[in-house]
Design a protein around this motif. Structure first.
Motif, PDB file in Angstrom:
ATOM      1  N   ILE A 154       0.860  -1.188   0.000  1.00 26.20           N
ATOM      2  CA  ILE A 154       0.000   0.000   0.000  1.00 26.20           C
ATOM      3  C   ILE A 154       0.892   1.233   0.000  1.00 26.20           C
ATOM      4  CG2 ILE A 154      -1.878  -1.107   1.290  1.00 26.20           C
ATOM      5  CD1 ILE A 154      -0.876   0.680   3.710  1.00 26.20           C
ATOM      6  N   ASP A 155       0.290   2.346  -0.311  1.00 25.75           N
ATOM      7  CA  ASP A 155       0.967   3.628  -0.154  1.00 25.75           C
ATOM      8  C   ASP A 155       0.590   4.129   1.246  1.00 25.75           C
ATOM      9  OD1 ASP A 155       1.918   6.203  -0.134  1.00 25.75           O
ATOM     10  OD2 ASP A 155       0.750   6.876  -1.861  1.00 25.75           O
ATOM     11  N   PRO A 156       1.533   4.140   2.181  1.00 25.26           N
ATOM     12  CA  PRO A 156       1.203   4.546   3.553  1.00 25.26           C
ATOM     13  C   PRO A 156       0.599   5.941   3.652  1.00 25.26           C
ATOM     14  CG  PRO A 156       3.372   3.545   3.479  1.00 25.26           C
ATOM     15  CD  PRO A 156       2.919   3.723   2.059  1.00 25.26           C
ATOM     16  N   VAL A 157       1.012   6.837   2.792  1.00 25.22           N
ATOM     17  CA  VAL A 157       0.467   8.197   2.821  1.00 25.22           C
ATOM     18  C   VAL A 157      -0.995   8.174   2.409  1.00 25.22           C
ATOM     19  CG1 VAL A 157       0.641  10.506   1.827  1.00 25.22           C
ATOM     20  CG2 VAL A 157       2.722   9.249   2.438  1.00 25.22           C
ATOM     21  N   ALA A 158      -1.298   7.476   1.322  1.00 21.07           N
ATOM     22  CA  ALA A 158      -2.679   7.393   0.849  1.00 21.07           C
ATOM     23  C   ALA A 158      -3.564   6.626   1.832  1.00 21.07           C
ATOM     24  CB  ALA A 158      -2.723   6.725  -0.520  1.00 21.07           C
ATOM     25  N   ALA A 159      -3.023   5.577   2.437  1.00 21.43           N
ATOM     26  CA  ALA A 159      -3.801   4.762   3.373  1.00 21.43           C
ATOM     27  C   ALA A 159      -3.929   5.430   4.738  1.00 21.43           C
ATOM     28  CB  ALA A 159      -3.167   3.387   3.539  1.00 21.43           C
ATOM     29  N   GLY A 160      -3.034   6.365   5.028  1.00 22.61           N
ATOM     30  CA  GLY A 160      -3.070   7.040   6.323  1.00 22.61           C
ATOM     31  C   GLY A 160      -2.557   6.184   7.471  1.00 22.61           C
ATOM     32  N   ARG A 161      -1.791   5.158   7.138  1.00 27.10           N
ATOM     33  CA  ARG A 161      -1.221   4.281   8.156  1.00 27.10           C
ATOM     34  C   ARG A 161      -0.023   3.557   7.556  1.00 27.10           C
ATOM     35  NH1 ARG A 161      -2.306  -0.807   6.697  1.00 27.10           N
ATOM     36  NH2 ARG A 161      -4.164  -1.238   5.488  1.00 27.10           N
ATOM     37  N   PRO A 162       0.836   3.031   8.412  1.00 29.02           N
ATOM     38  CA  PRO A 162       1.977   2.269   7.891  1.00 29.02           C
ATOM     39  C   PRO A 162       1.514   0.954   7.251  1.00 29.02           C
ATOM     40  CG  PRO A 162       2.220   2.709  10.256  1.00 29.02           C
ATOM     41  CD  PRO A 162       0.868   3.159   9.855  1.00 29.02           C
ATOM     42  N   ALA A 163       2.327   0.422   6.370  1.00 31.09           N
ATOM     43  CA  ALA A 163       2.039  -0.886   5.785  1.00 31.09           C
ATOM     44  C   ALA A 163       2.090  -1.945   6.886  1.00 31.09           C
ATOM     45  CB  ALA A 163       3.049  -1.215   4.689  1.00 31.09           C
ATOM     46  N   ARG A 164       1.253  -2.946   6.754  1.00 26.36           N
ATOM     47  CA  ARG A 164       1.214  -4.036   7.730  1.00 26.36           C
ATOM     48  C   ARG A 164       2.037  -5.212   7.220  1.00 26.36           C
ATOM     49  NH1 ARG A 164      -5.304  -3.695   8.306  1.00 26.36           N
ATOM     50  NH2 ARG A 164      -5.337  -1.945   9.755  1.00 26.36           N
ATOM     51  N   ARG A 165       2.583  -5.951   8.145  1.00 27.40           N
ATOM     52  CA  ARG A 165       3.254  -7.203   7.797  1.00 27.40           C
ATOM     53  C   ARG A 165       2.247  -8.315   8.081  1.00 27.40           C
ATOM     54  NH1 ARG A 165       9.117  -8.537   7.323  1.00 27.40           N
ATOM     55  NH2 ARG A 165       9.120 -10.791   7.175  1.00 27.40           N
ATOM     56  N   TYR A 166       1.926  -9.073   7.060  1.00 24.46           N
ATOM     57  CA  TYR A 166       0.939 -10.140   7.187  1.00 24.46           C
ATOM     58  C   TYR A 166       1.617 -11.486   7.347  1.00 24.46           C
ATOM     59  CZ  TYR A 166      -2.978  -7.106   6.104  1.00 24.46           C
ATOM     60  OH  TYR A 166      -3.937  -6.127   6.149  1.00 24.46           O
ATOM     61  N   TYR A 167       1.032 -12.319   8.185  1.00 26.70           N
ATOM     62  CA  TYR A 167       1.553 -13.646   8.490  1.00 26.70           C
ATOM     63  C   TYR A 167       0.498 -14.686   8.145  1.00 26.70           C
ATOM     64  CZ  TYR A 167       4.696 -10.815  11.319  1.00 26.70           C
ATOM     65  OH  TYR A 167       5.597  -9.874  11.745  1.00 26.70           O
ATOM     66  N   ARG A 168       0.959 -15.825   7.628  1.00 24.39           N
ATOM     67  CA  ARG A 168       0.071 -16.961   7.408  1.00 24.39           C
ATOM     68  C   ARG A 168       0.890 -18.234   7.516  1.00 24.39           C
ATOM     69  NH1 ARG A 168       1.095 -19.360   2.982  1.00 24.39           N
ATOM     70  NH2 ARG A 168       2.060 -18.254   1.271  1.00 24.39           N
ATOM     71  N   LEU A 169       0.226 -19.297   7.902  1.00 24.87           N
ATOM     72  CA  LEU A 169       0.900 -20.584   8.019  1.00 24.87           C
ATOM     73  C   LEU A 169       1.242 -21.126   6.636  1.00 24.87           C
ATOM     74  CD1 LEU A 169      -1.310 -22.259  10.758  1.00 24.87           C
ATOM     75  CD2 LEU A 169       1.090 -21.597  10.997  1.00 24.87           C
ATOM     76  N   THR A 170       2.405 -21.718   6.515  1.00 21.34           N
ATOM     77  CA  THR A 170       2.778 -22.429   5.299  1.00 21.34           C
ATOM     78  C   THR A 170       2.067 -23.789   5.344  1.00 21.34           C
ATOM     79  OG1 THR A 170       4.684 -23.471   6.356  1.00 21.34           O
ATOM     80  CG2 THR A 170       5.070 -21.335   5.251  1.00 21.34           C
ATOM     81  N   ALA A 171       2.102 -24.537   4.246  1.00 22.00           N
ATOM     82  CA  ALA A 171       1.502 -25.877   4.236  1.00 22.00           C
ATOM     83  C   ALA A 171       2.164 -26.738   5.311  1.00 22.00           C
ATOM     84  CB  ALA A 171       1.647 -26.508   2.855  1.00 22.00           C
ATOM     85  N   GLU A 172       3.491 -26.648   5.409  1.00 20.47           N
ATOM     86  CA  GLU A 172       4.215 -27.372   6.445  1.00 20.47           C
ATOM     87  C   GLU A 172       3.797 -26.889   7.826  1.00 20.47           C
ATOM     88  OE1 GLU A 172       7.119 -29.899   8.296  1.00 20.47           O
ATOM     89  OE2 GLU A 172       6.150 -29.925   6.347  1.00 20.47           O
TER      90      GLU A 172
END
Length: 110
Positions: A58-76
């Motif tokens: 995302i563009d942090p300025v346009a979104a009005g917030r910092p970018a988030r780091r997303y986590y998800r489980l791998t298949a393993e």
């Protein structure tokens, strides 16, 4: 990997929606863990190959917030998390862990 209560809480939260991406603040809310506990757990899970992490585009300025780091489980990670939590349940006499308080919102029923 050693499955501590914080690790079990994070795994349970991620397994509740294994195909979804979760960001740190959301995981803190669901698990009840503070950031100083949550982020080391996420780092350990990533290092073990159980978790993938990607920055939001995302563009942090346009979104009005910092970018988030997303986590998800791998298949393993999904397979290992299910195995680890099943072993944890089997090791507890009545099959239900004691979280030392109310269970986190959105956590699967043990």
């Amino acid at each position: 990997m050693r499955i501590t209560i914080p690790v079990a809480k994070v795994l349970a939260a991620l397994l509740a929606e294994p195909d979804e991406q979760h960001y740190g603040l959301d995981l803190m809310r669901v698990t009840g863990l503070p950031s100083g506990t949550l982020y080391p757990v996420l780092h350990r899970l990533s290092g073990a190959g159980w978790l993938a992490a990607d920055w939001e585009t995302i563009d942090p300025v346009a979104a009005g917030r910092p970018a988030r780091r997303y986590y998800r489980l791998t298949a393993e990670g999904v397979a290992q998390a299910r195995r680890a939590l099943a072993e944890l349940r089997a090791a507890i006499p009545d099959g239900r862990p004691s979280w030392g308080g109310s269970e986190p919102t959105g956590a699967p029923a043990w």
